[in-house]
Design an enzyme around this catalytic site. Structure first.
Site, PDB file in Angstrom:
ATOM      1  N   CYS A  13       2.639   1.732  -6.608  1.00 24.66           N
ATOM      2  CA  CYS A  13       3.042   2.336  -5.340  1.00 24.66           C
ATOM      3  C   CYS A  13       3.952   1.353  -4.619  1.00 24.66           C
ATOM      4  O   CYS A  13       4.561   0.486  -5.252  1.00 24.66           O
ATOM      5  CB  CYS A  13       1.814   2.753  -4.511  1.00 24.66           C
ATOM      6  SG  CYS A  13       0.699   1.407  -4.058  1.00 24.66           S
ATOM      7  N   ARG A  19      -2.506   3.435  -2.298  1.00 24.58           N
ATOM      8  CA  ARG A  19      -2.615   4.437  -3.363  1.00 24.58           C
ATOM      9  C   ARG A  19      -2.929   3.865  -4.746  1.00 24.58           C
ATOM     10  O   ARG A  19      -3.870   4.316  -5.412  1.00 24.58           O
ATOM     11  CB  ARG A  19      -1.320   5.262  -3.431  1.00 24.58           C
ATOM     12  CG  ARG A  19      -1.101   6.127  -2.222  1.00 24.58           C
ATOM     13  CD  ARG A  19       0.314   6.640  -2.157  1.00 24.58           C
ATOM     14  NE  ARG A  19       1.265   5.559  -1.904  1.00 24.58           N
ATOM     15  CZ  ARG A  19       2.588   5.694  -1.908  1.00 24.58           C
ATOM     16  NH1 ARG A  19       3.115   6.879  -2.169  1.00 24.58           N
ATOM     17  NH2 ARG A  19       3.370   4.676  -1.647  1.00 24.58           N
ATOM     18  N   ASP A 127       1.933   9.162   0.777  1.00 20.03           N
ATOM     19  CA  ASP A 127       1.628   7.823   1.268  1.00 20.03           C
ATOM     20  C   ASP A 127       0.805   7.936   2.544  1.00 20.03           C
ATOM     21  O   ASP A 127       1.292   8.453   3.556  1.00 20.03           O
ATOM     22  CB  ASP A 127       2.953   7.107   1.546  1.00 20.03           C
ATOM     23  CG  ASP A 127       2.753   5.675   1.990  1.00 20.03           C
ATOM     24  OD1 ASP A 127       1.586   5.269   2.197  1.00 20.03           O
ATOM     25  OD2 ASP A 127       3.758   4.963   2.123  1.00 20.03           O
TER      26      ASP A 127
END
Ligand code: 4NP
Length: 157
Positions: A13, A19, A127
């Site tokens: 990420c 994440r 996100d």
């Protein structure tokens, strides 16, 4: 087609504090439960959080679902990651663009994680960083769904 007994998967990420560490932790537990031999790791395309632990909001949401992110420390992607991992899986298109620029033309080709795991929608892993606590809980649920697909894919070879 996986050619190795023990494939290696890298989740990527932006910051490596929300994440990708979450997905790594969910995959670690689910793969162990499924008896799958797979090496799992995560990193970020950015360097702002290198050496730091997971975001406290992500830690809390993950812990509530039984995943321990406390040992995690963020690191940035390196050019040798493409030769060290069979699958380099980006959470969103920005991450994918950064990875493609870094890779050049050697090693494993990065690809978007959710479609790779068989999901039609969403295509990008949202996100949660600039959102509220709800977003972090939704991240956990999405990671669990996606990891089901990852396990199916790894099993199918
Ligand atoms: P991640 O989330 O890429 O899922 O770890 C983010 C973490 C940090 C920032 C953005 C997204 N940041 O801008 O610092």
């Amino acid at each position: 087609m996986i050619e190795k007994d023990n494939p290696s998967v890298l989740f990527v990420c932006l910051g490596n504090i929300c994440r990708s560490p979450l997905v790594e932790a969910v995959a670690r537990r689910r793969c162990a439960e499924a008896g799958l031999r797979v090496a799992l790791a995560s990193c970020g395309t950015g360097n702002w959080h290198v050496g730091k632990g997971a975001d406290p909001r992500m830690l809390r949401a993950a812990a509530a679902a039984g995943y321990d992110l406390a040992p995690h420390r963020a690191r940035q992607v390196r050019s040798d990651d493409f030769s060290r991992h069979d699958w380099v899986l980006a959470m969103d298109r920005d991450n994918l663009d950064s990875l493609q620029s870094l890779r050049g033309d050697r090693g494993s080709k990065p690809t978007l994680f959710l479609p790779w795991a068989g999901m039609a929608s969403p295509v990008e892993f949202p996100d949660p960083y600039f959102g509220d606590e709800d977003g972090f809980q939704q991240s956990v649920a999405l990671a669990e769904r996606a990891v089901d697909g990852l396990i199916a894919r790894l099993r199918a070879g």
